[in-house]
Write a protein that holds these residues in place. Structure first.
Motif, short mmCIF file in Angstrom:
data_model
loop_
_atom_site.label_atom_id
_atom_site.label_comp_id
_atom_site.label_asym_id
_atom_site.label_seq_id
_atom_site.Cartn_x
_atom_site.Cartn_y
_atom_site.Cartn_z
N VAL A 172 -9.96 1.11 -6.12
CA VAL A 172 -9.05 0.60 -7.14
C VAL A 172 -8.12 1.68 -7.69
O VAL A 172 -7.15 1.38 -8.38
CB VAL A 172 -9.82 -0.04 -8.30
CG1 VAL A 172 -10.62 -1.24 -7.83
CG2 VAL A 172 -10.74 0.96 -8.98
N LEU A 173 -8.41 2.94 -7.40
CA LEU A 173 -7.61 4.03 -7.97
C LEU A 173 -6.43 4.36 -7.06
O LEU A 173 -6.59 4.53 -5.85
CB LEU A 173 -8.48 5.28 -8.14
CG LEU A 173 -7.79 6.52 -8.73
CD1 LEU A 173 -7.46 6.27 -10.20
CD2 LEU A 173 -8.68 7.75 -8.58
N LEU A 174 -5.24 4.44 -7.64
CA LEU A 174 -4.08 4.93 -6.89
C LEU A 174 -4.40 6.34 -6.42
O LEU A 174 -4.84 7.17 -7.22
CB LEU A 174 -2.86 4.93 -7.82
CG LEU A 174 -1.48 4.85 -7.18
CD1 LEU A 174 -1.27 3.51 -6.51
CD2 LEU A 174 -0.41 5.08 -8.24
N PHE A 298 -4.37 -1.62 -6.84
CA PHE A 298 -3.84 -0.52 -7.64
C PHE A 298 -3.98 -0.84 -9.13
O PHE A 298 -3.03 -1.17 -9.82
CB PHE A 298 -2.36 -0.27 -7.31
CG PHE A 298 -2.15 0.20 -5.90
CD1 PHE A 298 -3.06 1.01 -5.25
CD2 PHE A 298 -0.99 -0.15 -5.21
CE1 PHE A 298 -2.87 1.44 -3.96
CE2 PHE A 298 -0.77 0.28 -3.91
CZ PHE A 298 -1.72 1.07 -3.29
N THR A 299 -5.20 -0.76 -9.64
CA THR A 299 -5.46 -1.11 -11.03
C THR A 299 -5.70 0.11 -11.91
O THR A 299 -5.72 -0.02 -13.13
CB THR A 299 -6.69 -2.03 -11.14
OG1 THR A 299 -7.83 -1.37 -10.62
CG2 THR A 299 -6.46 -3.32 -10.34
N GLU A 300 -5.88 1.29 -11.31
CA GLU A 300 -6.10 2.50 -12.08
C GLU A 300 -5.24 3.62 -11.51
O GLU A 300 -4.98 3.66 -10.31
CB GLU A 300 -7.59 2.91 -12.04
CG GLU A 300 -8.53 1.89 -12.64
CD GLU A 300 -9.98 2.33 -12.57
OE1 GLU A 300 -10.22 3.56 -12.47
OE2 GLU A 300 -10.87 1.47 -12.61
N VAL A 301 -4.82 4.53 -12.38
CA VAL A 301 -3.96 5.63 -11.93
C VAL A 301 -4.33 6.89 -12.69
O VAL A 301 -4.64 6.85 -13.88
CB VAL A 301 -2.47 5.29 -12.11
CG1 VAL A 301 -2.13 5.03 -13.57
CG2 VAL A 301 -1.57 6.38 -11.55
N MET A 302 -4.31 8.03 -11.97
CA MET A 302 -4.52 9.33 -12.60
C MET A 302 -3.24 9.77 -13.29
O MET A 302 -2.15 9.59 -12.75
CB MET A 302 -4.92 10.36 -11.53
CG MET A 302 -6.17 10.03 -10.75
SD MET A 302 -7.69 10.26 -11.69
CE MET A 302 -7.80 12.03 -11.69
#
Length: 303
Positions: A172-174, A298-302
């Motif tokens: 789920v993380l970009l 793509f629900t989470e991003v750093m």
């Protein structure tokens, strides 16, 4: 001794209490009915979602099978034309898929002999098939470019989204920070940048520039970390529930097969290795070996 007013109040209480009890019973009964209706509606919603997801996944499985059949047809055509360079490119793409097949346990075989001809190799003229835009169109380290071309995320309609409770177990993380994640080539049909023919693009390309941190999209295990002539340095991570994620054209990777990684852990650096038109990250999400549209994940991003 009770006064007359107290007697009147007592009398009305005796009359009101049964109606109050009946009202409470009706209220509880109504709440139970409302809850049952809500439960049934949610069950219907989930069944509709499940059926839609199965249809979408079947369509993607068929598209993937068609893609694999076409690669073999393409290789046979170029071999017959003594076009060694393009025959080798097609062979490299087949080898890439076979490597993923071995990791994911999804058997691959040609189901239809595709006869490729010159007509099939002409560049697409249909405007619905996007032209492949070079990854270096806009330098990601250019502040002015950032201001005029913000990071683009895919928000296409898809049922392939993380389900409740999957958390860190699915990708789920970009895989890049927000400022390095401009999408230059989405999932779907496109004009291939090297073969210049219409071909399926099984992932998304991010115009990341060189040596951007690449993060693990979920907790998982490194199943493969090696070099391919077409995809350069590339990695496969195995997650839970049949998911794998693929990271390609890397400048270098800092993990090895068998390593356990956590979501958000740096696993590699973006690059320009393999057959690439510019420094970028090619990223895929696969479900039981089938490439699926990463859009919904793509629900989470750093930051």
């Amino acid at each position: 001794m009770k006064t007359s007013s107290e007697i009147v109040i007592f009398f009305f209480l005796m009359l009101w209490m049964p109606s109050l009890a009946n009202g409470q019973e009706r209220s509880i009964e109504q709440m139970e009915q409302d809850f049952e209706q809500y439960r049934q509606e949610r069950v219907r919603d989930f069944e509709a979602f499940r059926e839609a997801r199965e249809r979408e996944l079947r369509a993607m499985e068929q598209a993937y099978q068609d893609y694999y059949n076409e690669l073999h047809g393409l290789q046979s055509y170029y071999q017959a034309q003594n076009d060694t360079m393009n025959a080798n490119i097609a062979g490299e793409l087949i080898e890439f898929e076979q490597d993923i097949s071995r990791v994911t346990g999804r058997p691959l075989r040609v189901t239809v002999e595709v006869q490729t001809d010159e007509e099939a190799l002409r560049p697409p003229t249909d405007e619905s098939v996007p032209i492949y835009y070079p990854e270096t169109t806009t330098p990601v380290n250019d502040d002015a470019a950032k201001a005029t071309e913000p990071t683009v995320y895919i928000h296409e309609e898809t049922t392939l989204i993380p389900l409740p409770g999957e958390g860190s177990r699915v990708p789920v993380l970009l895989p890049l920070t927000a400022d390095r994640s401009r999408i230059t080539s989405p999932f779907g049909m496109r004009r291939h940048p090297v073969l210049n023919t219409q071909r399926m693009h099984n992932g998304v390309d991010f115009g990341s520039g060189m040596n951007a941190h690449v993060f693990s999209a979920a907790d998982g295990t490194v199943k493969l970390a090696q070099y391919s002539r077409s995809f350069g340095n590339w990695i496969i991570l195995e997650h839970e529930n049949g998911y794998t994620s693929v990271y390609a054209h890397l400048n270098s990777f800092i993990v090895s097969p068998g390593d356990r990684v956590r979501k958000g852990q740096i696993i590699a650096y973006t690059g320009n290795t393999g057959r690439s038109t510019g420094p970028h990250l090619h990223y895929e999400v696969r479900l039981n070996g089938t490439p699926v549209n990463p859009a919904g994940y793509f629900t989470e991003v750093m930051e």
